[in-house]
Design a protein around this motif. Structure first.
Motif, PDB file in Angstrom:
ATOM      1  N   HIS A  22       4.446   6.950  -1.964  1.00  0.00           N
ATOM      2  CA  HIS A  22       3.054   6.675  -2.318  1.00  0.00           C
ATOM      3  C   HIS A  22       2.900   5.980  -3.667  1.00  0.00           C
ATOM      4  O   HIS A  22       1.811   5.497  -3.979  1.00  0.00           O
ATOM      5  N   SER A  28      -2.075   8.950   3.540  1.00  0.00           N
ATOM      6  CA  SER A  28      -2.060   9.223   2.099  1.00  0.00           C
ATOM      7  C   SER A  28      -1.164  10.397   1.721  1.00  0.00           C
ATOM      8  O   SER A  28      -0.715  10.498   0.579  1.00  0.00           O
ATOM      9  N   ARG A  69       0.007   2.102  -1.030  1.00  0.00           N
ATOM     10  CA  ARG A  69      -1.255   2.719  -1.422  1.00  0.00           C
ATOM     11  C   ARG A  69      -2.329   2.512  -0.361  1.00  0.00           C
ATOM     12  O   ARG A  69      -2.430   1.435   0.237  1.00  0.00           O
ATOM     13  N   ALA A 108      -5.412   9.202  -1.549  1.00  0.00           N
ATOM     14  CA  ALA A 108      -5.656   7.773  -1.358  1.00  0.00           C
ATOM     15  C   ALA A 108      -5.844   7.095  -2.713  1.00  0.00           C
ATOM     16  O   ALA A 108      -6.216   7.736  -3.707  1.00  0.00           O
TER      17      ALA A 108
END
Length: 322
Positions: free
Chosen positions: A198, A191, A202, A219
């Protein structure tokens, strides 16, 4: 541009079956109840569904049944005002061509993403280079974006390494992962990795008891079985830990709610798919207590649900206020 699943709480929905009849060797699909439960989740703050994952017993369904289930849920959602509601569909096979067959069927039926289980038939004999090659080949040919699904409990202990995630995250058709294991460090490392975009790739956990700790560190959310029973409570926890800045008051509320959720998640850990089914039946009033298809038939032992009365009452109290 390839789309990624929106952040939030997803439910790995059990597949609903009709009561078995004396003339049947196994229960038939109950797409009507499947659709009703999916609508219940959509109306109660759940971001999206995972159909035909491990909880959904995809390996117990035929190819026509899998297509019919996803198509039926998609049609029901669209007819009820949720035309683009997120659906991930589980791919639980080891052969590349078979995985692509499932993905093609799911694309036709209305799923936007495939949640593709790491091919763990050979367990420890599978190296990380082989995993990267396998997922790259599937992603190259898949008609829909895929997420990497790492569930060591059903893949002979196979773990996808952080380094493999960093490589695979660069593939344009791989948009995330679900980690169904207790290694919080892997969740956090992936994460927060500077090697990963990101906004595209995911990270989701399969455990709601990890929601707060992993979402605080970037996250995207959870794919959580308890949310099939108490959707608003788990969604509220996600809301609390995603708002920024997070002040002391909100953090205190999140801590208290995470404690309730984590205690209730122990029921899911102990009782598994059969427990989730019975929870839905007892709390939501949908489905049966006959279980799924063999060998996952049956119900909880007598008195098991009652052992969790205090824990579930705390969840129910929160659920009713939301």
């Amino acid at each position: 541009m390839v789309s990624s699943p929106p952040p939030g709480v997803y439910v790995p929905v059990p597949t609903f079956f009709k009561p078995i009849t004396p003339s049947s060797h196994q229960p038939e699909l109950d797409i009507e109840t499947q659709s009703k439960h999916s609508l219940f989740l959509a109306k109660n703050h759940i971001t999206g569904l995972v159909l035909l994952g491990s909880t959904g017993e995809a390996i117990h369904l035929s190819r026509p049944e899998r297509k019919a289930l996803i198509s039926g849920v998609r049609k029901s959602l669209s007819a009820s005002g949720f035309p683009d509601y997120p659906i991930q569909a589980g791919v639980l096979v080891n052969a590349v061509d078979e995985a692509l067959e499932w993905l093609s069927d799911f694309a036709d039926a209305g799923a936007q993403w495939g949640l593709v289980l790491a091919p763990g038939y050979f367990g420890a004999a599978v190296g990380q280079a082989g995993l990267v090659e396998w997922f790259t080949t599937v992603a190259d040919k898949s008609p829909i974006p895929i997420l990497i699904y790492n569930y060591p409990g059903v893949t002979n202990g196979l773990m996808v390494s952080v380094e493999s995630y960093e490589v695979l995250a660069k593939h344009p058709n791989i948009v995330g992962c679900k980690m169904s294991h207790g290694n919080v460090s892997h969740h956090v490392q992936v994460s927060t990795s500077p090697e990963i975009d990101h906004a595209k790739f995911r990270v989701y956990s399969g455990f709601g008891q990890q929601l707060g700790p992993i979402v605080l560190f970037g996250a995207a959310g959870v794919i959580d079985g308890l949310a099939a029973i108490y959707p608003k409570t788990v969604a509220k926890l996600f809301e609390l830990v995603t708002k920024r800045p997070i002040d002391d008051e909100r953090l205190k509320e999140a801590n208290a709610l995470q404690q309730k959720v984590s205690k209730a998640e122990e029921f899911v850990v102990k009782c598994g798919i059969i427990g989730i089914r019975e929870g839905i039946y007892r709390v939501v009033g949908m489905g049966t207590t006959e279980g799924g298809r063999a060998p996952l038939r049956g119900r909880l032992p007598d008195g098991e649900w009652e052992k969790w009365n205090k824990t579930m009452a705390a969840m129910e109290e929160v659920e009713k206020t939301l």
